[in-house]
Design a protein around this motif. Structure first.
Motif, PDB file in Angstrom:
ATOM      1  N   UNK A   1       0.803  -1.212   0.000  1.00  0.00           N
ATOM      2  CA  UNK A   1       0.000   0.000   0.000  1.00  0.00           C
ATOM      3  C   UNK A   1       0.836   1.263   0.000  1.00  0.00           C
ATOM      4  N   UNK A   2       0.139   2.372  -0.128  1.00  0.00           N
ATOM      5  CA  UNK A   2       0.736   3.703  -0.098  1.00  0.00           C
ATOM      6  C   UNK A   2       0.010   4.537   0.953  1.00  0.00           C
ATOM      7  N   UNK A   3       0.773   5.335   1.654  1.00  0.00           N
ATOM      8  CA  UNK A   3       0.216   6.223   2.666  1.00  0.00           C
ATOM      9  C   UNK A   3       0.849   7.590   2.502  1.00  0.00           C
ATOM     10  N   UNK A   4       0.028   8.627   2.508  1.00  0.00           N
ATOM     11  CA  UNK A   4       0.567   9.980   2.421  1.00  0.00           C
ATOM     12  C   UNK A   4      -0.134  10.863   3.437  1.00  0.00           C
TER      13      UNK A   4
ATOM     14  N   UNK B   1      -4.608   6.643   2.774  1.00  0.00           N
ATOM     15  CA  UNK B   1      -3.947   5.336   2.761  1.00  0.00           C
ATOM     16  C   UNK B   1      -4.664   4.410   1.795  1.00  0.00           C
ATOM     17  N   UNK B   2      -3.888   3.740   0.955  1.00  0.00           N
ATOM     18  CA  UNK B   2      -4.420   2.772  -0.007  1.00  0.00           C
ATOM     19  C   UNK B   2      -3.717   1.448   0.247  1.00  0.00           C
ATOM     20  N   UNK B   3      -4.490   0.397   0.543  1.00  0.00           N
ATOM     21  CA  UNK B   3      -3.894  -0.907   0.828  1.00  0.00           C
ATOM     22  C   UNK B   3      -4.630  -1.989   0.061  1.00  0.00           C
ATOM     23  N   UNK B   4      -3.896  -3.002  -0.355  1.00  0.00           N
ATOM     24  CA  UNK B   4      -4.488  -4.134  -1.066  1.00  0.00           C
ATOM     25  C   UNK B   4      -3.824  -5.416  -0.582  1.00  0.00           C
TER      26      UNK B   4
ATOM     27  N   UNK C   1      -8.401   4.633   2.736  1.00  0.00           N
ATOM     28  CA  UNK C   1      -8.979   5.414   3.823  1.00  0.00           C
ATOM     29  C   UNK C   1      -8.427   6.822   3.718  1.00  0.00           C
ATOM     30  N   UNK C   2      -9.260   7.792   4.079  1.00  0.00           N
ATOM     31  CA  UNK C   2      -8.858   9.182   3.917  1.00  0.00           C
ATOM     32  C   UNK C   2      -9.368   9.994   5.090  1.00  0.00           C
TER      33      UNK C   2
END
Length: 785
Positions: free
Chosen positions: A643-646, A665-668, A686-687
């Motif tokens: 995933x990516x989190x910023x 946050x984007x998770x797979x 999630x945002x």
């Protein structure tokens, strides 16, 4: 830290704050004046003149929030609320005072996996590693052992990148630092919550009251703190009783019923919702006493005592009425829409009474010279002094069941855990020398003991020895873990910092017993012993004056809990099946981050990946014949999550006094094998966003805050999934307004279907995230959702 609190130093850390995230156990201690914070390689180190957690910097993703920011932006009603707006964190708090399922989830660890995150307060373990998740008895952290008034700061480290923590840190480590007074203090607080609720045939408003009072003082080398708290309130219904439409038959007997609500279950099959369940009324009392003595200016002894009592009543209600007379139906076969369905029993409309008294003790001796060597010795004990869970039986139906009838009593007294930690920090060239070495020994012991008795006459009052009572089940066992760790922070070049660590753990399980009277099952389990090594590594490079690059890699072995091994339990409408042959789950987690100071804002982007083998995964299905939910834990071959989190935090953005913060946050997750059919979990973003405006312009630079190019470093605001929230606050400096909005999408399917024929928990958070894979669960009627 009192100094941080009083001077508003770093309300949200401008760089990952790891000051209190390593070598943790210690009770709360008093602060002296804080020296300026040291900013280097993306790490903030707080230098204080009083004893505190031994410091080791790790260049990995961490977030922090202090008491002032919690008061202004969170309005926390309990300790778990302080985590509400951290990136990628979610506490499954279903209602005010949720005591048995408020579980913490993180990037790749869901609310069904409480043993994959670690929560501490002043180094005292709050996480309940007797079990995992929400199956069976429920094992959330013991949030009720401390309150928002005590919080000085909360630090969160994402991932298993510190050798000082066990494999339960694979998701995140949360460390609450509480404070001690510098003079006489007195506080009082009263809170009230009102919750309208409308779902199916339930239309009601539920209320909760909270009140607390605190006293504290410092006299010479002694300081003390006393806090009392009471929460008294009602939850919304958390489960719903159903009948699968496909089970209907041609009427032969039974009462024609009205009031059922037609809907569909998670598999899309038609069902009738016939009633609500687990509507709790809970009254919780909390007492906390802390005392500290400064033996020398750099050596402190401290002790804490926590007492938590809870009396809870879980109630159910039938939606069905006699179509001819209008009388409420709670027993016997029923006819709905011309089809006859199984008789209503006590398992459809379960009633529970719980009476709990738990004690926590913590004792520590800690040095804080910030010189060549510091050390620490700390021990804690958590004891289930009383843990009675009563439930009506199948034959005890409403309304008579409210005053008696057959049922069960589960007695967990004697259950608990103990922890010991011996730790040291060696700084051969001083705190900012080339090497800073942390090392230590840890001992953890867990004991499970539950005796469940069948009560023949009065489930609300009878003791196990009452006439007609009998053994229903007896489960128990012990697990133990001994750990050695070492970790070196190595500044091998002006712009580089490397942290290398190794953790060695020896785990044993013994005295396992599972006795179930039905069927004459009586099994004593053989002892087990395992040994594991977990390496850790982190690297930081200052690419430019305003840009830091970081990389982290760590292995974590999440040991089996004693409940997963031996804790088979059974109530009227739920079953938990243990497995003494489970394997511990082994994870490798890595992340890459870039942090950039944009002047009025700080921006971070983190890419993460986790691979877990033999992941421990719980699934629940509805046994329609027994009308009970059956939960079983099992190993899943491999789960991969990326995933990516910023996150972006700004101060005085566009106009003076306007602060902005947010994260995404984007998770797979993917299960490559051992899970047939749909093995890929859809992405789960999630945002959140949190603007705050301070009338009257910007705050002055906090004492001790780091700067970049002469500018005050922006505070790191944190957020997590929550509903839209508006708050107002005033301070001695100027009035502020703040708004927060966030959203979260969770996976609606996974490798194999969960709960068949059951129905959703009507809670604020209606999804449960599995180990690495999010699964939307719809629980069958159960007393402990």
């Amino acid at each position: 830290m009192q100094a941080i609190r009083s001077t508003r130093t770093i309300p949200f850390a401008p760089r990952p704050l790891v000051a209190a995230l390593l070598t943790l156990p210690a009770a709360a201690v008093q602060a002296a004046d804080a020296a300026p914070a040291v900013k280097d390689l993306g790490v903030i180190t707080i230098q204080s003149g009083r004893p505190s957690s031994l410091l080791t910097t790790i260049p990995t993703t961490t977030e922090s929030i202090d008491a002032e920011a919690i008061a202004e932006r969170v309005n926390a009603t309990d300790s778990e609320d302080a985590l509400k707006y951290f990136p990628s964190l979610l506490v499954r708090k279903r209602y005010a005072g949720d005591y048995n399922h408020a579980i913490l989830s993180s990037r790749a660890s869901g609310t069904g996996n409480s043993a994959r995150s670690a929560v501490y307060a002043d180094g005292i373990l709050l996480s309940n590693f007797l079990g995992n998740g929400t199956g069976g008895l429920g094992f959330p952290p013991r949030w009720g052992m401390f309150t928002p008034e005590e919080i000085e700061r909360v630090d969160v480290m994402y991932g298993p990148f510190s050798a000082a923590y066990p494999g339960n840190s694979v998701g995140a480590v949360v460390d609450y630092l509480t404070r001690m007074p510098t003079g006489f203090e007195a506080h009082a607080r009263i809170g009230y919550a009102s919750q309208p609720f409308n779902l199916y045939a339930t239309h009601a408003t539920y209320h909760t009251w909270q009140a607390s009072a605190s006293l504290g003082n410092r006299q010479g080398d002694w300081s003390w703190w006393l806090h009392v708290d009471r929460t008294d309130g009602d939850s919304q219904p958390l489960t719903f009783a159903t009948r699968a439409a496909s089970t209907g038959a041609a009427p032969t007997s039974g009462t024609a019923a009205s009031g059922a609500v037609a809907d569909r279950n998670t598999a899309g099959a038609p069902v009738y919702v016939i009633g609500s369940g687990t509507q709790y009324h809970t009254r919780q009392d909390h007492l906390k006493a802390k005392v500290a003595y400064d033996i020398t200016p750099t050596l402190r002894a401290s002790y804490l005592l926590g007492v938590w009592q809870n009396d809870s009543r879980g109630r159910s209600a039938s939606y069905l009425t006699n179509a001819a007379t209008g009388q409420t139906l709670t027993s016997g076969p029923v006819v709905i829409d011309g089809r006859q369905y199984a008789a209503l029993t006590g398992s459809d409309f379960a009633l529970t009474n719980e009476s709990l008294t738990h004690f926590m003790h913590g004792l520590s001796l800690k040095s804080n010279t910030q010189g060549t060597f510091d050390w620490e010795a700390a021990a804690s004990l958590y004891d289930y002094d009383k843990d009675d869970k009563r439930q009506n039986g199948t034959a005890a139906v409403l309304p008579a069941a409210l005053t008696g009838g057959p049922g069960t009593l589960a007695d967990g007294s004697g259950t608990g855990w103990a922890n010991l930690r011996l730790a040291g920090t060696w700084r051969p060239q001083g705190p900012r020398g080339t090497h800073v070495v942390d090392f230590g020994y840890q001992f953890d012991r867990y004991r499970l003991r539950y005796l469940t008795s069948n009560l023949a006459s009065d489930w609300t009052r009878d003791a196990p020895g009452a006439p007609g009572s009998s053994l229903a089940s007896q489960v128990g066992g012990r697990t133990q873990r001994q750990s050695l760790y070492g970790q070196d922070s190595w500044r091998f070049a002006p712009d580089w910092l490397a942290v290398l660590g190794l953790r060695s753990e020896t785990w044993t399980a013994r005295d396992g017993v599972t006795r179930i009277a039905a069927g004459g099952y009586d099994q004593t389990w053989a002892p087990r012993r395992s040994h594991y090594l977990s390496p850790k590594a982190a690297l930081s490079y200052r690419w430019a004056e305003d840009t830091v690059l970081k990389a982290s890699l760590g292995r974590a072995v999440r040991m089996l809990t004693v409940f997963e091994l031996y804790g088979a339990t059974s109530t009227t409408n739920s079953r938990y099946i243990n497995d003494p042959n489970l394997r511990p789950e082994r994870s490798w987690t890595g992340e890459l981050s870039i942090e950039k100071d944009l002047g009025s804002a700080l921006w971070r982007v983190t890419a993460f990946r986790e691979t877990t083998r033999d992941a421990l995964f719980s699934q629940s299905i509805l046994d329609t014949a027994a009308n009970a939910t059956v939960t079983r834990v099992q190993n899943v071959g491999r789960i991969e999550t990326w995933g990516l989190e910023t996150s972006l935090t700004g101060e005085n953005v566009l106009l003076q006094g306007l602060d902005l913060s947010g994260s995404l946050t984007y998770a797979e997750s993917v299960i490559p094998r051992r899970m047939p059919a749909t093995s890929a979990c859809p992405a789960t973003p999630s945002a959140n966003a949190s603007p705050t405006y301070r009338a009257g312009g910007p705050r002055s630079k906090p004492a001790g805050a780091s700067t970049t190019a002469g500018r005050p470093a922006p505070r790191r605001a944190t957020a997590a999934a929550s509903s839209v929230r508006w708050t107002t606050a005033t301070s001695t400096a100027s009035p502020t307004w703040a708004s927060r909005a966030s959203s979260r999408w969770t996976c609606g399917r996974a490798g194999r279907s969960t709960t068949s024929g059951a129905w959703p928990s009507a809670s604020t958070t209606s999804t449960t995230t599995g180990t690495g894979t999010s699964i939307r669960t719809r629980s069958a009627p159960t007393t402990r959702n």
